[in-house]
Design an enzyme around this catalytic site. Structure first.
Site, PDB file in Angstrom:
ATOM      1  N   HIS A   1       0.647  -1.204  -0.042  1.00 37.39           N
ATOM      2  CA  HIS A   1       0.110  -0.031   0.092  1.00 37.39           C
ATOM      3  C   HIS A   1       0.942   1.423  -0.188  1.00 37.39           C
ATOM      4  O   HIS A   1       0.204   2.249   0.489  1.00 37.39           O
ATOM      5  CB  HIS A   1      -0.866   0.243   1.291  1.00 37.39           C
ATOM      6  CG  HIS A   1      -2.159  -0.959   1.420  1.00 37.39           C
ATOM      7  ND1 HIS A   1      -3.363  -0.563   0.622  1.00 37.39           N
ATOM      8  CD2 HIS A   1      -2.010  -2.211   1.886  1.00 37.39           C
ATOM      9  CE1 HIS A   1      -3.973  -1.838   0.760  1.00 37.39           C
ATOM     10  NE2 HIS A   1      -3.147  -2.696   1.499  1.00 37.39           N
TER      11      HIS A   1
ATOM     12  N   LYS B   1      -8.629  13.975   5.067  1.00 35.90           N
ATOM     13  CA  LYS B   1      -7.745  12.808   5.026  1.00 35.90           C
ATOM     14  C   LYS B   1      -6.682  12.937   6.224  1.00 35.90           C
ATOM     15  O   LYS B   1      -6.537  13.949   6.666  1.00 35.90           O
ATOM     16  CB  LYS B   1      -7.036  12.677   3.525  1.00 35.90           C
ATOM     17  CG  LYS B   1      -6.392  13.805   3.178  1.00 35.90           C
ATOM     18  CD  LYS B   1      -5.674  13.603   1.686  1.00 35.90           C
ATOM     19  CE  LYS B   1      -6.578  13.893   0.550  1.00 35.90           C
ATOM     20  NZ  LYS B   1      -6.750  12.747  -0.346  1.00 35.90           N
ATOM     21  N   ARG B   2      -5.894  11.918   6.452  1.00 36.43           N
ATOM     22  CA  ARG B   2      -4.826  11.993   7.382  1.00 36.43           C
ATOM     23  C   ARG B   2      -4.043  13.035   6.957  1.00 36.43           C
ATOM     24  O   ARG B   2      -3.890  13.468   5.882  1.00 36.43           O
ATOM     25  CB  ARG B   2      -4.344  10.807   7.346  1.00 36.43           C
ATOM     26  CG  ARG B   2      -4.983   9.478   8.379  1.00 36.43           C
ATOM     27  CD  ARG B   2      -5.382   9.880   9.659  1.00 36.43           C
ATOM     28  NE  ARG B   2      -4.283   9.825  10.373  1.00 36.43           N
ATOM     29  CZ  ARG B   2      -4.225   8.949  11.467  1.00 36.43           C
ATOM     30  NH1 ARG B   2      -4.646   7.949  11.667  1.00 36.43           N
ATOM     31  NH2 ARG B   2      -2.902   9.162  12.198  1.00 36.43           N
TER      32      ARG B   2
ATOM     33  N   LYS C   1       0.880  14.292   1.738  1.00 36.25           N
ATOM     34  CA  LYS C   1      -0.511  14.721   1.284  1.00 36.25           C
ATOM     35  C   LYS C   1      -0.792  16.084   0.962  1.00 36.25           C
ATOM     36  O   LYS C   1      -1.627  16.746   0.208  1.00 36.25           O
ATOM     37  CB  LYS C   1      -1.703  14.123   2.155  1.00 36.25           C
ATOM     38  CG  LYS C   1      -1.659  12.563   2.311  1.00 36.25           C
ATOM     39  CD  LYS C   1      -2.814  12.140   3.099  1.00 36.25           C
ATOM     40  CE  LYS C   1      -2.729  10.607   3.543  1.00 36.25           C
ATOM     41  NZ  LYS C   1      -3.246   9.571   2.390  1.00 36.25           N
TER      42      LYS C   1
ATOM     43  N   LYS D   1     -14.749   8.451  -3.803  1.00 38.11           N
ATOM     44  CA  LYS D   1     -15.945   9.040  -3.316  1.00 38.11           C
ATOM     45  C   LYS D   1     -16.329  10.276  -3.432  1.00 38.11           C
ATOM     46  O   LYS D   1     -17.833  10.350  -3.675  1.00 38.11           O
ATOM     47  CB  LYS D   1     -15.644   8.797  -1.766  1.00 38.11           C
ATOM     48  CG  LYS D   1     -15.456   7.424  -1.013  1.00 38.11           C
ATOM     49  CD  LYS D   1     -14.775   7.564   0.406  1.00 38.11           C
ATOM     50  CE  LYS D   1     -14.169   5.923   0.660  1.00 38.11           C
ATOM     51  NZ  LYS D   1     -13.403   6.066   1.804  1.00 38.11           N
TER      52      LYS D   1
HETATM   53  C1  GPK Z   1      -1.002   2.868   3.081  1.00 44.60           C
HETATM   54  F1  GPK Z   1       1.073   2.061   3.794  1.00 44.60           F
HETATM   55  C2  GPK Z   1      -0.131   2.633   4.039  1.00 44.60           C
HETATM   56  C3  GPK Z   1      -0.647   2.770   5.482  1.00 44.60           C
HETATM   57  O1  GPK Z   1       0.165   2.644   6.220  1.00 44.60           O
HETATM   58  N1  GPK Z   1      -1.758   3.266   5.594  1.00 44.60           N
HETATM   59  C4  GPK Z   1      -2.702   3.666   4.726  1.00 44.60           C
HETATM   60  O2  GPK Z   1      -3.870   4.132   4.860  1.00 44.60           O
HETATM   61  C5  GPK Z   1      -3.148   3.833   2.086  1.00 44.60           C
HETATM   62  N2  GPK Z   1      -2.231   3.519   3.182  1.00 44.60           N
HETATM   63  C6  GPK Z   1      -2.484   4.601   1.094  1.00 44.60           C
HETATM   64  O3  GPK Z   1      -1.878   5.826   1.810  1.00 44.60           O
HETATM   65  C7  GPK Z   1      -3.479   5.144   0.108  1.00 44.60           C
HETATM   66  O4  GPK Z   1      -2.795   5.995  -1.110  1.00 44.60           O
HETATM   67  C8  GPK Z   1      -4.425   3.906  -0.318  1.00 44.60           C
HETATM   68  O5  GPK Z   1      -5.615   4.288  -1.120  1.00 44.60           O
HETATM   69  C9  GPK Z   1      -4.850   2.981   0.917  1.00 44.60           C
HETATM   70  O6  GPK Z   1      -3.708   2.724   1.615  1.00 44.60           O
HETATM   71  C10 GPK Z   1      -5.660   1.671   0.337  1.00 44.60           C
HETATM   72  O7  GPK Z   1      -4.690   0.924  -0.515  1.00 44.60           O
END
Ligand code: GPK
Length: 833
Positions: free
Chosen positions: A373, A566-567, A572, A681
């Site tokens: 991810h 978002k976080r 970001k 979304k």
């Molecule tokens: C990826 F590595 C990580 C993590 O620790 N937490 C997290 O929420 C997110 N992510 C990505 O940052 C997003 O771009 C992505 O859409 C999401 O995972 C789902 O794949």
């Protein structure tokens, strides 16, 4: 223990099958029964919380009968099952979703109204199940919804944290964290005190000879007990109800250590119990960051070992041969957090079941798939060898053996590349030595996937490049993320969902999102556009009310609503957004009153949590709030600009915010956001987006067309060179951004010192996230947004067109791709409700 009822007595069970309510009267009876018996209250003391509890219990009863039937059917057919292992499941509220998926929301609405309650008020009583940080955890929740809706035999496995992600309060413009104690009353979970697993930690390994074979034994150490809690997951418009099993930790051997208790050491026996419970006590609040805490590793092994024990136990019931295991079981690793499952399964097969190493390893690698991810280096998990050795001595030996056989193969295949072994080794030869979990996950899986096209390409050309050489490119694949349209359209935006249904031949689009394409025929329909615009406006009014209630600031719903939720993370780039907001403010201030009258009113809305230890992210929150405090009371500005920070962004707030946005911001430095899912979304709810060429933004652009999205900024392939130039060349700051910095430094938004590190990051520390490089293009893109928004008719047409082309981004499509390309599982056909 065999607890099955003998054949002669089963007749009585069948005669007494539970029938679920089907109409309003039946529903009301269930609610009254639960209020008066389960809750021991009455019509004289039934508040909204009691109404919520009783309604949930009524639906829970319904779900659990479906759950039972689903599990019996899956056991009877004995086909392959999917297990989704995730440390995070960001589920949000369950009641509304259960009512919609079961299809009885209207009945509940009428019933509740007759009993004296408004359904919206009842729904709002529910506390979010917030067992996740952000995108990764919410993705897992969307996947569970799609798996059940598509009738796949699938279980989720996670941890039952006593404290989910913290609640965020904003006090004097700063984030304050408050613990999220959410388990007081949770009608959606079933404790299974009979489903427990003893989990071992620490201890030693010794060699024993059994039947002439030399075997490794892991002995001693301490035992913690895992107790299962099951959460039913209803599919939409199907009776399939899958299971999410969450493990809770407690001291093994009952409530007390009686020996200690009897010897008068009461306190220490209680302390021991508390120590055991600590394992599942709290979700680590970091997003895209791993901090390598021992308790986190304990959580990972505890959860993985309990889940594998459960999976293996289920497999063994079918009395098949071990080599059939991968035909019956697919396990997906949601990021590297569950990577120890690979080692644990290998351990079970060789140490306990006595299989030869190679046979066991073949089974293991055929069973697992790994989803990556992120490419951010600070998020890639590594554990010190010494810590693994101490906590899981046998596992470390197995990791070393896995690495040995792997490296032997690599050496044979690449005899001339001496450096290759060092680069790909599962053990990093650093001080201290580290276990590289991503490499272990790749070596132990048959497929590795990224979560959007660009991201999947990037992992093949950067962090996992050598592994592509070793295994070939086919081991690496892409499954672009998606979202469930049930929660993110039908539930979050019921009026838009209804309008869409009226032009798309009913609700079928909710399970076949490509049917949205039918909307495109109606783009020019005046009446349709008008209704569309009215719904957007009503959603903005609802959000404006929430803003007024929570911040006291009055915003005009006719303004352009610009949202970034978002976080909070430097990659970001909320800092880019707030610098842009200051730039807009300065431009407005420089205008004559006449010129100002021609400007478009805007509300800039921010929301999101910063990890408690992420100081820079907290400074960004503080700057947003400080800018709001100045701008929102500036009489020269009035409605032309409002700056809002929404407290405690979570799933249920997202359900209100997404439908109310005109433009939303997905503006990460190119190459850093693996996919993003809120971008999907927002577009699905009839808002446009401004974004960089990053993650799924790229595929969204391809689907909706370049004229229906606002792209800006440098491309991912240029990022490395730009960073290099910042550090080794001369680094000049964009002149408009420089003015923004000067204004902050003048003290316009409070003590300048508070923000000096944010500015220095750009001016003096290499501007790693390219804020200055992208600033001009960002401001220009926003000017295009303003211009486009002035022509409301065209704007609505763009929104409708974009929605009509969003069919690809349903999580149903993702799950079908995983099922076909990675899991090799088939759905089980079932009757509808
Ligand atoms: C990826 F590595 C990580 C993590 O620790 N937490 C997290 O929420 C997110 N992510 C990505 O940052 C997003 O771009 C992505 O859409 C999401 O995972 C789902 O794949």
């Amino acid at each position: 223990v065999e607890a099955s009822i003998p054949e002669p007595q089963r007749e009585a069970w069948k005669r007494n099958q539970i029938t679920s309510f089907v109409d309003k009267d039946g529903f009301e009876q269930e609610v009254v029964r639960h209020v008066e018996t389960t809750l021991a209250r009455s019509m004289f003391n039934c508040d909204e919380i009691a109404a919520y509890s009783a309604t949930s219990l009524a639906f829970r009863d319904r779900l659990i009968t479906h759950w039972n039937k689903t599990q019996q059917r899956q056991t009877y057919r004995d086909t392959k099952r999917v297990y989704y292992l995730s440390l995070e499941f960001l589920m949000g509220r369950a009641l509304d979703n259960a009512m919609l998926n079961v299809g009885l929301k209207d009945i509940a609405k009428d019933g509740l109204s007759e009993l004296g309650f408004r359904i919206e008020d009842v729904i709002k009583q529910e506390h979010d199940a917030a067992l996740g940080n952000g995108g990764l955890g919410r993705l897992a929740a969307c996947f569970l919804d799609s798996l059940a809706t598509l009738n796949y035999p699938a279980w989720g496995y996670g941890l039952r944290y006593r404290y989910g992600i913290f609640k965020q309060e904003i006090i004097d413009g700063y984030q304050v964290e408050v613990p999220d104690y959410w388990l007081d009353f949770n009608p959606w979970e079933f404790p299974r005190h009979d489903v427990t697993v003893d989990i071992q930690f620490f201890g030693q390994v010794s060699k024993k000879t059994i039947d002439g074979k030399s075997m490794c034994m892991w002995e001693g150490g301490e035992i913690v007990q895992a107790v299962a809690y099951d959460v039913p997951i209803p599919g939409y418009d199907t009776s399939t109800t899958n299971n999410l099993r969450l493990w809770s930790s407690k001291a093994s051997g009952g409530e007390f250590d009686f020996q200690k208790f009897n010897s008068g050491d009461y306190e220490s026996s209680v302390a021991e119990q508390q120590r055991a419970e600590t394992i599942s006590a709290v979700l680590y609040p970091n997003d895209n960051l791993e901090r390598g805490k021992e308790l986190r590793l304990k959580q990972q092994y505890f959860w993985v070992a309990a889940s594998l024990y459960d999976i293996v136990r289920r497999f063994k019931k079918s009395k098949r041969q071990w080599k059939e295991f991968p035909d019956q079981v697919a396990i997906q690793l949601n990021d590297t957090h569950p990577t120890l499952a690979i080692v644990e399964l290998q351990r079970i097969l060789i140490d306990i079941e006595g299989l030869p190493w190679d046979d066991a390893w073949e089974i293991v690698t055929s069973t697992f798939g790994y989803t990556n991810h992120t490419v951010l280096p600070e998020a890639l998990e590594k554990w010190p060898v010494g810590l693994v050795q101490h906590l899981l001595p046998r596992h470390l030996q197995i990791i070393y053996d896995i690495n040995l056989y792997f490296l032997q193969g690599v050496e044979k295949a690449f005899p001339d590349d001496r450096d290759m072994l060092r680069r790909v080794s599962i053990i990093e030869e650093s001080q201290p030595k580290m276990v590289r979990m991503a490499f272990l996950a790749i070596v132990g899986s048959h497929k590795v996937n990224g979560v959007a096209e660009l991201h999947s390409d990037l992992i093949k050309t950067t962090i996992f490049k050598d592994f592509v050489k070793i295994y070939g490119v086919d081991k690496f694949t892409n499954v672009t993320n998606g979202i469930t349209p049930r929660r993110w359209l039908h539930q979050a935006n019921p009026r838009l969902s209804e309008l869409i249904a009226s032009r798309c031949g009913g609700n079928a689009f909710l399970t076949d999102l490509t049917l949205l394409s039918q909307l495109e025929r109606h783009v020019d329909d005046k009446q349709f556009r008008k209704e569309w615009a009215e719904i957007k406006y009503a959603n903005k009014v609802r959000l404006a009310k929430h803003i007024k209630d929570t911040t006291g600031v009055v915003v005009n719903p006719a303004s352009l609503f610009d949202v970034q939720v978002k976080r909070i993370h430097e990659y970001k780039r909320q800092q880019l957004n707030v610098f842009g907001v200051i730039h807009r403010y300065l431009s407005l201030k420089a205008m004559t009153p006449e010129q100002r009258k021609k400007q478009l009113p805007r509300v800039s809305i921010f929301g999101g949590k910063a990890a408690p230890g992420y100081w820079m992210a907290k400074q960004i929150i503080h700057l947003v709030n400080s800018v709001g405090a100045v701008v929102n009371k500036d009489e020269d500005i009035g409605d032309l600009l409002k700056v809002i920070f929404l407290e405690d962004y979570n799933v249920s707030k997202a359900e209100m915010i997404c439908p109310a946005s005109d433009i939303s911001e997905h503006i990460s430095t190119a190459g850093t956001e693996a996919s993003g899912t809120s971008n999907m979304k927002f577009v699905l709810n009839g808002g446009l987006i401004i974004g960089t060429c990053d993650g799924a933004n790229i595929e969204i652009t391809r689907e909706v067309g370049e004229s229906n999205i606002f792209l800006f900024g440098n491309l991912s392939e240029d990022v490395e060179d730009l960073r290099h130039a910042h550090t080794y060349g001369s680094h000049t700051i964009d002149p408009d951004l420089d003015k923004v910095f000067n204004e902050i430094e003048k003290g316009t938004f409070g003590t300048p010192h508070d923000f000096s590190a944010m500015i220095a990051a750009v001016r003096h520390h290499g501007d790693y996230y390219l804020v200055s490089d992208d600033f001009r293009s960002y401001i220009e893109a926003h000017q295009l947004v303003d211009e486009a928004y002035r022509n409301q008719d065209d704007w609505i047409a763009k929104c409708i067109t974009a929605v009509s082309r969003m069919g690809f981004f349903t999580s149903d499509r993702c799950i079908e791709e995983y099922a076909e390309e990675i899991w090799n599982v088939e759905p089980l056909a079932v009757d509808r409700h």
